[in-house]
Design a protein around this motif. Structure first.
Motif, PDB file in Angstrom:
ATOM      1  N   THR A  90       0.813  -1.217   0.000  1.00  0.00           N
ATOM      2  CA  THR A  90       0.000   0.000   0.000  1.00  0.00           C
ATOM      3  C   THR A  90       0.846   1.266   0.000  1.00  0.00           C
ATOM      4  N   THR A  91       0.399   2.247  -0.782  1.00  0.00           N
ATOM      5  CA  THR A  91       1.013   3.571  -0.764  1.00  0.00           C
ATOM      6  C   THR A  91      -0.030   4.584  -1.255  1.00  0.00           C
ATOM      7  N   THR A  92       0.357   5.843  -1.369  1.00  0.00           N
ATOM      8  CA  THR A  92      -0.640   6.861  -1.737  1.00  0.00           C
ATOM      9  C   THR A  92      -0.918   6.859  -3.240  1.00  0.00           C
ATOM     10  N   GLU A  93      -2.088   7.395  -3.590  1.00  0.00           N
ATOM     11  CA  GLU A  93      -2.426   7.525  -5.014  1.00  0.00           C
ATOM     12  C   GLU A  93      -1.437   8.420  -5.726  1.00  0.00           C
ATOM     13  N   GLU A  94      -1.024   9.455  -5.028  1.00  0.00           N
ATOM     14  CA  GLU A  94      -0.073  10.402  -5.621  1.00  0.00           C
ATOM     15  C   GLU A  94       1.216   9.670  -6.042  1.00  0.00           C
ATOM     16  N   GLU A  95       1.707   8.829  -5.140  1.00  0.00           N
ATOM     17  CA  GLU A  95       2.931   8.076  -5.425  1.00  0.00           C
ATOM     18  C   GLU A  95       2.698   7.080  -6.577  1.00  0.00           C
ATOM     19  N   MET A  96       1.554   6.427  -6.557  1.00  0.00           N
ATOM     20  CA  MET A  96       1.271   5.438  -7.612  1.00  0.00           C
ATOM     21  C   MET A  96       1.162   6.121  -8.974  1.00  0.00           C
ATOM     22  N   LEU A  97       0.497   7.274  -8.981  1.00  0.00           N
ATOM     23  CA  LEU A  97       0.343   8.024 -10.234  1.00  0.00           C
ATOM     24  C   LEU A  97       1.714   8.424 -10.778  1.00  0.00           C
ATOM     25  N   LYS A  98       2.559   8.910  -9.886  1.00  0.00           N
ATOM     26  CA  LYS A  98       3.907   9.333 -10.295  1.00  0.00           C
ATOM     27  C   LYS A  98       4.661   8.139 -10.908  1.00  0.00           C
ATOM     28  N   ARG A  99       4.599   7.006 -10.253  1.00  0.00           N
ATOM     29  CA  ARG A  99       5.311   5.816 -10.762  1.00  0.00           C
ATOM     30  C   ARG A  99       4.767   5.381 -12.117  1.00  0.00           C
ATOM     31  N   LEU A 100       3.450   5.400 -12.233  1.00  0.00           N
ATOM     32  CA  LEU A 100       2.853   4.898 -13.486  1.00  0.00           C
ATOM     33  C   LEU A 100       3.126   5.845 -14.648  1.00  0.00           C
ATOM     34  N   GLU A 157     -10.316 -12.959   7.636  1.00  0.00           N
ATOM     35  CA  GLU A 157      -9.830 -14.335   7.776  1.00  0.00           C
ATOM     36  C   GLU A 157      -8.417 -14.363   8.350  1.00  0.00           C
ATOM     37  N   GLY A 158      -7.879 -13.180   8.635  1.00  0.00           N
ATOM     38  CA  GLY A 158      -6.537 -13.102   9.228  1.00  0.00           C
ATOM     39  C   GLY A 158      -5.419 -13.469   8.262  1.00  0.00           C
ATOM     40  N   LYS A 159      -5.678 -13.288   6.974  1.00  0.00           N
ATOM     41  CA  LYS A 159      -4.689 -13.732   5.979  1.00  0.00           C
ATOM     42  C   LYS A 159      -3.820 -12.629   5.412  1.00  0.00           C
ATOM     43  N   VAL A 160      -4.106 -11.367   5.793  1.00  0.00           N
ATOM     44  CA  VAL A 160      -3.443 -10.266   5.088  1.00  0.00           C
ATOM     45  C   VAL A 160      -2.228  -9.736   5.844  1.00  0.00           C
ATOM     46  N   ALA A 161      -1.101  -9.632   5.139  1.00  0.00           N
ATOM     47  CA  ALA A 161       0.075  -8.919   5.669  1.00  0.00           C
ATOM     48  C   ALA A 161       0.203  -7.632   4.881  1.00  0.00           C
ATOM     49  N   THR A 162       0.115  -6.502   5.596  1.00  0.00           N
ATOM     50  CA  THR A 162       0.169  -5.203   4.918  1.00  0.00           C
ATOM     51  C   THR A 162       1.591  -4.665   4.940  1.00  0.00           C
ATOM     52  N   ILE A 163       2.065  -4.235   3.780  1.00  0.00           N
ATOM     53  CA  ILE A 163       3.429  -3.719   3.671  1.00  0.00           C
ATOM     54  C   ILE A 163       3.374  -2.320   3.079  1.00  0.00           C
ATOM     55  N   ASP A 164       3.996  -1.364   3.768  1.00  0.00           N
ATOM     56  CA  ASP A 164       4.054   0.002   3.253  1.00  0.00           C
ATOM     57  C   ASP A 164       5.012   0.020   2.061  1.00  0.00           C
ATOM     58  N   ALA A 165       4.458   0.322   0.901  1.00  0.00           N
ATOM     59  CA  ALA A 165       5.245   0.248  -0.335  1.00  0.00           C
ATOM     60  C   ALA A 165       5.781   1.598  -0.761  1.00  0.00           C
ATOM     61  N   THR A 166       5.788   2.553   0.173  1.00  0.00           N
ATOM     62  CA  THR A 166       6.266   3.900  -0.155  1.00  0.00           C
ATOM     63  C   THR A 166       7.791   3.970  -0.142  1.00  0.00           C
TER      64      THR A 166
END
Ligand code: UP5
Ligand code: MG
Length: 204
Positions: A128-138, A176-185
């Protein structure tokens, strides 16, 4: 598939969060078979004689989710092909049957269908990261990617579909307790180290 023998890790996150990049790193670490639903759809779109080419092109440009039957079939075929391969490479034994499924499931119907008909997943890696960061990367990637959906209009549509349709999938697996969240910033390498740690624990 027998989920004693087959371990499926779903890799989710917004458009441009770095799913593909991190999967490539994890393949090096753990010998996963990396299957990107988006890549499989793009390959099918360009395959001569495919009856779905035009349909897939239209959905991808609009950032919409292709009807799940098509995507699930492509994933299942790719998993079967992988498992049928002769395994002679050294070190392969360790990785056998480990799949990173990237960019899928991104809509509830796909998630339920895959769990029921194909295989239960071991866990979900959520970048997960911000839309702003994703837009910049794309927009940066757009200069060289050749992807028909790497333009600002399509990217905005992808963001909307992600929020409306994919976030509920993440919430579903969270319960279901299956998610590991990683900050992708952070940098690619920092994100990689975190992802590697998490997977190492799960496989231990
Ligand atoms: N980059 C990566 N990590 C970085 C970092 N930490 N710092 C700085 N830069 C970083 O990365 C994107 C760019 O960012 C790259 O240039 C990278 O170097 C840089 P990438 O790893 O490619 O991100 P990723 O999350 O894989 O982005 P992608 O664009 O592939 O995500 P999407 O989810 O939008 O695309 P996907 O191919 O999965 O799906 C495309 C379309 O296919 C969907 O919109 C949909 O229409 C269709 N689809 C379906 O219909 N059904 C499905 O099940 C799946 C897809
Ligand atoms: Mg990708």
């Amino acid at each position: 598939f027998d989920h004693e023998k087959v371990k499926v890790f779903f890799v989710l996150g917004g458009p441009g969060a770095g799913k593909g990049t991190q999967c490539a790193n994890l393949v090096q670490d753990f010998g996963f078979c990396h299957l990107s639903a988006g890549d499989l759809l793009r390959a099918e779109q360009n395959r001569e004689g495919s009856e779905y080419g035009d349909l897939i092109r239209k959905y991808i440009r609009e950032g919409q989710i292709v009807p799940m039957e098509i995507t699930i079939k492509l994933l299942e075929n790719a998993m079967r092909a992988e498992l049928a391969k002769p395994h002679t490479t050294e070190g392969w034994e360790d990785g056998r049957g480990r799949f990173l499924i990237d960019g899928f499931p991104r809509k509830m119907d796909q998630a339920l269908k895959f769990d029921e008909d194909v295989c239960l997943s071991t866990m979900v890696l959520f970048f997960t990261t911000t839309e702003e960061e994703m837009l910049k990367r794309l927009l940066e990637r757009a200069k060289t990617s050749g992807r028909e959906d790497d333009n600002e209009e399509s990217i905005r549509k992808r963001f909307r579909v992600y929020k409306e349709q994919t976030m509920p999938v993440i919430e579903h697996y969270s319960k279901e307790g299956k998610v590991a969240t990683i900050d992708a910033t952070a940098t690619i390498e920092e994100v990689h180290q975190k992802a590697k740690e998490i997977i190492a624990k799960v496989l231990a």
